[in-house]
Motif scaffolding. Structure first.
Motif: not given
Length: 470
Positions: A311-314, A316-317
């Motif tokens: 995912t985008r959140a993954q 970015d992290a």
């Protein structure tokens, strides 16, 4: 720029200065790279013996060259240090000014290279697609029946001879699992005698002390070990068996042998949250280099894209975690973080340009500009069984299809980055649009970028399909 004050530079461990009779010049060979040198730069590098400081190197060069500029020498040495090719003290190796190898200069030699195309520097030798692992992100072809008729030992040695005569200086021995080839030490030895830098890409599963000793005796330069995860259960689930502990044991053998080690980790939705944990494991295993590369969607990876896509959140992290790993270990370990082009809006410079530097030979002898090029329609796949490698590189429709920039459509043709990303990946463009000449949809300026946006958005996450040999 690295400061050279009070330093006595020498070649870093795993780096070799090699005379190239094909180009009649020197090259620095190192894990995952080749750097061609002009004669002056070669003399500068040869002067880096781990005993001389900057003043001593300049003094030595002044005996050969008039008007040596210490600032120019310092800048070159700083650049090589920043690339991790030089270190304080000597641990690499410098060959003679001219070594007498087995390269035969003829139609593909130093005096007979017709045409405008550059010589290749790297060969990915896919020795076999047999593998004990079942990783769902594997880039091997899904249909493997066509590759069961593997080139024999003599045929691979002939490929290596032809590759070296064409200019190849580094060979990556890969697969599948290349250690399943009983003749691997013989192939390593043959490449080494040709002056090639040999890099073994392996799962480590079939590796034992005797096998490693045979490979080292044959002249193996570098070893790249794949790791699936930092945690045993998760790693074994991806690999399809109880392999994690065997990988750790193989890493112990490699570390004890002293050969340079790269740990390679493919990142995906299932393990990317543990990036820092994975990096700590790699450091503990004694890695000189750590490659953290997001999944590239070819072969089994493409079949499992919905299961593997982060995912985008993954993402970015993961970028933050990679930066932290670099801050923590970057002085001691080379950290290579490959961002996911589906999420960045910037296509990857696939193979550093189509038919520009590297080529692939598959287990059955197909010769390709990249791993997945055999899927492209309308291009006959050349084979080393029926044509000389140099002729394939220079003259085949496959290797000329997307060379340079003339083939590019807009917006690539007018883009300032066209000589940096080379229009992106032709195979990815075909997979997503049905047109291999289209702008890679990973690019934010591609008229087909919506296909990538849709893939990122995803939906339900299916269970991955394990790689099967069939």
């Amino acid at each position: 720029m690295t400061s050279l004050t009070n330093r006595r530079p020498g070649l870093a461990r795993g780096v070799r200065l090699e005379w190239d009779p094909v180009r009649a010049g020197h090259a620095l060979l190192y894990p995952e790279g080749v750097l061609l040198l002009d004669p002056v730069a070669a003399d500068v590098v040869r002067a880096c013996d781990g005993r001389r400081d900057l003043a001593g190197i300049v003094e030595l060069l002044a005996r050969e060259y008039a008007g040596v500029d210490a600032g120019d020498v310092e800048r070159l040495l700083a650049d090589l240090s920043d690339r991790r090719l030089l270190t304080d003290g000597r641990t690499g190796s410098a060959g003679p000014a001219e070594r007498s190898g087995e390269v035969q200069a003829g139609a593909a030699g130093a005096t007979g290279w017709p045409g405008e195309h550059p010589r290749p520097t790297g060969l990915l030798a896919e020795l076999t697609y047999r593998c004990p692992l079942q990783c769902a992100y594997c880039s091997n072809p899904v249909e493997l029946a066509a590759y069961r008729d593997e080139l024999g030992t003599a045929q691979w040695c002939d490929v290596l001879d032809q590759a070296r005569a064409a200019g190849v200086l580094q060979v990556h021995l890969s697969g599948g699992e290349p250690l399943l080839r009983r003749d691997l030490p013989e192939l390593v030895g043959h490449a080494s005698r040709l002056g090639m830098y040999t890099n073994l890409v392996t799962s480590g599963i079939p590796l034992d002390a005797d096998r490693l000793a045979a490979l080292l005796a044959a002249g193996l330069d570098h070893l790249q070990l794949s790791v699936q995860d930092a945690r045993r259960a998760e790693a074994d689930r991806v690999a399809g068996g109880r392999f994690h502990d065997r990988k750790l044991a193989a890493a112990g053998l490699i570390r004890a042998s002293g050969i340079p080690l790269t740990v390679n980790v493919v990142l995906h939705a299932g393990n990317v949250a543990r990036l820092e944990e994975i990096a700590e494991l790699a450091v503990a295993l004694g890695a000189d280099r750590l490659e953290l590369a997001h999944t590239q969607f070819y072969g089994w990876g493409l079949r499992n894209r919905a299961a593997l896509m982060p995912t985008r959140a993954q993402v970015d992290a993961a970028a933050e975690a990679a930066a932290e790993v670099h801050r923590r270990h970057g002085e001691r370990v080379e950290i290579v973080y490959v961002r996911p082009d589906y999420h960045t809006g910037t296509p990857k410079p696939c193979m550093q340009g189509w038919g520009a530097r590297q080529l692939v030979v598959t287990p059955n002898g197909d010769a390709l500009p990249c791993l997945a090029a055999g899927q492209l329609p309308g291009l006959e796949v050349p084979s080393v069984r029926t044509a000389p490698l140099a002729a394939i590189w220079r003259d085949s429709a496959m290797f000329n299809a997307f060379r340079g920039t003339a083939w590019m459509p807009e917006p690539c043709r007018g883009c300032a980055l066209r000589d940096i990303d080379f229009g992106g990946c032709r195979c990815q463009a075909f997979q997503l649009t049905g047109d291999a000449s289209a702008t890679d949809p990973a690019c934010r300026w591609s008229p087909h970028h919506d296909t990538v946006v849709a893939a990122i958005a995803g939906g339900s996450r299916p269970a991955p399909i394990p790689r099967r040999a069939r």
